[in-house]
Design a protein around this motif. Structure first.
Motif, mmCIF file in Angstrom:
data_model
loop_
_atom_site.group_PDB
_atom_site.id
_atom_site.type_symbol
_atom_site.label_atom_id
_atom_site.label_comp_id
_atom_site.label_asym_id
_atom_site.label_seq_id
_atom_site.Cartn_x
_atom_site.Cartn_y
_atom_site.Cartn_z
ATOM 1 N N GLU A 205 0.725 -1.101 -0.195
ATOM 2 C CA GLU A 205 0.070 -0.040 -0.024
ATOM 3 C C GLU A 205 0.717 1.419 -0.060
ATOM 4 O OE1 GLU A 205 -1.223 -2.581 1.281
ATOM 5 O OE2 GLU A 205 -3.332 -2.719 0.380
ATOM 6 N N VAL A 206 2.142 0.999 0.711
ATOM 7 C CA VAL A 206 2.698 2.439 0.745
ATOM 8 C C VAL A 206 3.544 2.616 -0.727
ATOM 9 C CG1 VAL A 206 5.200 3.236 1.647
ATOM 10 C CG2 VAL A 206 3.489 2.138 3.255
ATOM 11 N N ALA A 207 3.907 1.456 -1.330
ATOM 12 C CA ALA A 207 4.411 1.557 -2.585
ATOM 13 C C ALA A 207 3.298 2.065 -3.594
ATOM 14 C CB ALA A 207 5.024 0.341 -3.230
ATOM 15 N N GLY A 208 2.005 1.644 -3.668
ATOM 16 C CA GLY A 208 0.903 1.946 -4.450
ATOM 17 C C GLY A 208 0.679 3.327 -4.207
ATOM 18 N N MET A 209 0.612 3.808 -2.960
ATOM 19 C CA MET A 209 0.272 5.222 -2.854
ATOM 20 C C MET A 209 1.376 6.159 -3.229
ATOM 21 S SD MET A 209 -1.935 6.690 -0.918
ATOM 22 C CE MET A 209 -2.093 8.424 -1.890
ATOM 23 N N TRP A 210 2.676 5.780 -3.156
ATOM 24 C CA TRP A 210 3.847 6.616 -3.679
ATOM 25 C C TRP A 210 3.489 6.811 -5.115
ATOM 26 C CZ3 TRP A 210 9.175 6.279 -1.618
ATOM 27 C CH2 TRP A 210 9.119 6.484 -0.167
ATOM 28 N N VAL A 211 2.973 5.781 -6.126
ATOM 29 C CA VAL A 211 2.720 5.846 -7.299
ATOM 30 C C VAL A 211 1.797 6.845 -7.542
ATOM 31 C CG1 VAL A 211 2.061 4.635 -9.348
ATOM 32 C CG2 VAL A 211 3.831 3.337 -7.887
ATOM 33 N N SER A 212 0.577 6.542 -6.787
ATOM 34 C CA SER A 212 -0.497 7.511 -7.112
ATOM 35 C C SER A 212 -0.300 8.967 -6.719
ATOM 36 C CB SER A 212 -1.654 7.282 -5.875
ATOM 37 O OG SER A 212 -1.968 5.841 -5.943
ATOM 38 N N ILE A 213 0.680 9.539 -6.139
ATOM 39 C CA ILE A 213 0.906 10.834 -5.804
ATOM 40 C C ILE A 213 2.305 11.237 -6.366
ATOM 41 C CG2 ILE A 213 -0.878 11.158 -3.867
ATOM 42 C CD1 ILE A 213 1.660 10.723 -1.948
ATOM 43 N N ALA A 214 3.019 10.652 -7.153
ATOM 44 C CA ALA A 214 4.232 10.870 -7.602
ATOM 45 C C ALA A 214 3.888 12.005 -8.800
ATOM 46 C CB ALA A 214 4.845 9.706 -8.356
ATOM 47 N N PHE A 215 4.828 12.868 -8.830
ATOM 48 C CA PHE A 215 5.077 13.925 -10.008
ATOM 49 C C PHE A 215 3.737 14.776 -9.743
ATOM 50 C CE2 PHE A 215 6.521 9.679 -11.707
ATOM 51 C CZ PHE A 215 7.902 9.984 -11.370
ATOM 52 N N LEU A 216 3.371 15.041 -8.746
ATOM 53 C CA LEU A 216 2.317 16.140 -8.425
ATOM 54 C C LEU A 216 2.569 16.922 -7.299
ATOM 55 C CD1 LEU A 216 -0.555 13.399 -8.416
ATOM 56 C CD2 LEU A 216 -0.521 15.178 -9.961
ATOM 57 N N PRO A 217 1.781 17.887 -7.279
ATOM 58 C CA PRO A 217 2.059 18.954 -6.301
ATOM 59 C C PRO A 217 2.049 18.262 -4.753
ATOM 60 C CG PRO A 217 0.827 19.994 -8.013
ATOM 61 C CD PRO A 217 0.833 18.709 -8.360
ATOM 62 N N LYS A 218 2.523 18.766 -4.023
ATOM 63 C CA LYS A 218 2.284 18.099 -2.591
ATOM 64 C C LYS A 218 1.368 19.100 -1.743
ATOM 65 C CE LYS A 218 6.424 15.931 -1.798
ATOM 66 N NZ LYS A 218 7.827 15.855 -0.655
ATOM 67 N N THR A 219 0.188 19.103 -2.342
ATOM 68 C CA THR A 219 -0.743 20.171 -1.910
ATOM 69 C C THR A 219 -1.928 19.203 -0.977
ATOM 70 O OG1 THR A 219 -2.300 19.782 -3.921
ATOM 71 C CG2 THR A 219 -0.719 21.735 -3.469
ATOM 72 N N PHE A 220 -2.801 19.592 -0.206
ATOM 73 C CA PHE A 220 -3.688 18.925 0.216
ATOM 74 C C PHE A 220 -4.570 18.001 -0.320
ATOM 75 C CE2 PHE A 220 -8.114 18.354 2.204
ATOM 76 C CZ PHE A 220 -7.737 17.545 3.342
ATOM 77 N N LEU A 221 -5.147 18.751 -1.356
ATOM 78 C CA LEU A 221 -5.997 18.345 -2.346
ATOM 79 C C LEU A 221 -5.628 17.266 -3.052
ATOM 80 C CD1 LEU A 221 -8.833 18.723 -4.041
ATOM 81 C CD2 LEU A 221 -7.449 20.092 -5.675
ATOM 82 N N PHE A 222 -4.238 17.118 -3.758
ATOM 83 C CA PHE A 222 -3.816 15.970 -4.423
ATOM 84 C C PHE A 222 -3.310 14.982 -3.624
ATOM 85 C CE2 PHE A 222 -2.900 19.240 -7.932
ATOM 86 C CZ PHE A 222 -3.634 18.649 -9.223
ATOM 87 N N LEU A 223 -3.217 15.264 -2.323
ATOM 88 C CA LEU A 223 -2.891 14.154 -1.183
ATOM 89 C C LEU A 223 -4.050 13.289 -1.141
ATOM 90 C CD1 LEU A 223 -0.054 15.551 0.672
ATOM 91 C CD2 LEU A 223 0.165 14.096 -1.094
ATOM 92 N N PHE A 224 -5.154 14.232 -0.787
ATOM 93 C CA PHE A 224 -6.402 13.849 -0.260
ATOM 94 C C PHE A 224 -7.023 12.954 -1.660
ATOM 95 C CE2 PHE A 224 -11.090 14.293 0.075
ATOM 96 C CZ PHE A 224 -11.231 13.691 1.233
ATOM 97 N N LEU A 225 -7.272 13.504 -2.487
ATOM 98 C CA LEU A 225 -7.660 12.730 -3.668
ATOM 99 C C LEU A 225 -7.009 11.569 -4.139
ATOM 100 C CD1 LEU A 225 -8.678 15.705 -6.189
ATOM 101 C CD2 LEU A 225 -9.993 14.066 -4.989
ATOM 102 N N GLY A 226 -5.440 11.552 -3.969
ATOM 103 C CA GLY A 226 -4.702 10.399 -4.373
ATOM 104 C C GLY A 226 -4.970 9.397 -3.289
ATOM 105 N N PHE A 227 -5.165 9.941 -2.049
ATOM 106 C CA PHE A 227 -5.567 8.853 -0.847
ATOM 107 C C PHE A 227 -6.843 8.047 -1.215
ATOM 108 C CE2 PHE A 227 -7.373 7.581 2.915
ATOM 109 C CZ PHE A 227 -6.651 6.494 3.324
ATOM 110 N N ILE A 228 -7.859 8.886 -1.422
ATOM 111 C CA ILE A 228 -9.076 8.410 -1.718
ATOM 112 C C ILE A 228 -9.449 7.637 -2.970
ATOM 113 C CG2 ILE A 228 -11.755 9.093 -2.151
ATOM 114 C CD1 ILE A 228 -10.798 9.593 0.790
ATOM 115 N N LEU A 229 -8.959 8.004 -4.001
ATOM 116 C CA LEU A 229 -8.962 7.344 -5.278
ATOM 117 C C LEU A 229 -8.071 5.982 -5.065
ATOM 118 C CD1 LEU A 229 -8.644 10.287 -7.748
ATOM 119 C CD2 LEU A 229 -10.404 8.698 -7.320
ATOM 120 N N PHE A 230 -6.946 6.083 -4.539
ATOM 121 C CA PHE A 230 -6.006 5.052 -4.396
ATOM 122 C C PHE A 230 -6.707 3.842 -3.717
ATOM 123 C CE2 PHE A 230 -3.050 2.242 -2.011
ATOM 124 C CZ PHE A 230 -2.601 1.511 -3.189
#
Length: 149
Positions: free
Chosen positions: A78-103
């Motif tokens: 899950e750690v590895a998959g989560m990293w792929v989800s949010i790679a190369f994106l801004p480290k903003t709450f929105l992208f991290l939150f959406l990445g988490f929920i979608l993942f």
């Protein structure tokens, strides 16, 4: 050695949480990304490759220790998959939150050929479904980034 394998394969012990260990493993992934992964894309590529290999190795060894295929305590994937989800994106709450929920959604639903990737043996089967879920999430988030940023 077994304790080291179980410690890392459970993402520092969160895999032992009784309810939703995969969700907690994903949260660990977000926290590790925020704390240790810089916004240098070339370094992100290297770190993604490293966490992919580490996930395969540790989850393979943990699977042998537990003597159970893809035990729920193994959450390094899950750690590895989560990293792929949010790679190369801004480290903003929105992208991290959406990445988490979608993942979590893609990982739980295991749509398309994501579920089929679990047929690989050992740590590769444990890790691949999460990597593929992460790829799909990242594509969606890159599209959102392109449209709105």
């Amino acid at each position: 050695m077994n304790k080291i394998v179980l410690f890392f394969s459970s993402a520092f012990g969160v895999g032992y949480i009784k309810y939703a260990p995969g969700t907690f493993g994903s949260l660990v992934g977000v926290l590790l990304w925020l704390l240790f992964v810089p916004n240098i894309y070339l370094l992100q590529v290297f770190l993604l490759a490293a966490v992919f290999v580490i996930s395969i190795l540790f989850s393979s060894m943990a699977e042998e220790i537990y003597r159970k295929k893809d035990d729920q305590k193994i959450v390094i994937d899950e750690v590895a998959g989560m990293w792929v989800s949010i790679a190369f994106l801004p480290k903003t709450f929105l992208f991290l939150f959406l990445g988490f929920i979608l993942f979590r959604t893609f990982d739980i639903k295991k749509t398309w050929f994501i579920k089929k990737s679990q047929d690989f043996r050992g740590g590769l089967g444990i890790t691949m479904d999460d990597i593929l879920a992460g790829v799909f999430v990242n594509i969606i988030l890159q599209f959102i980034k392109f449209l709105f940023c």
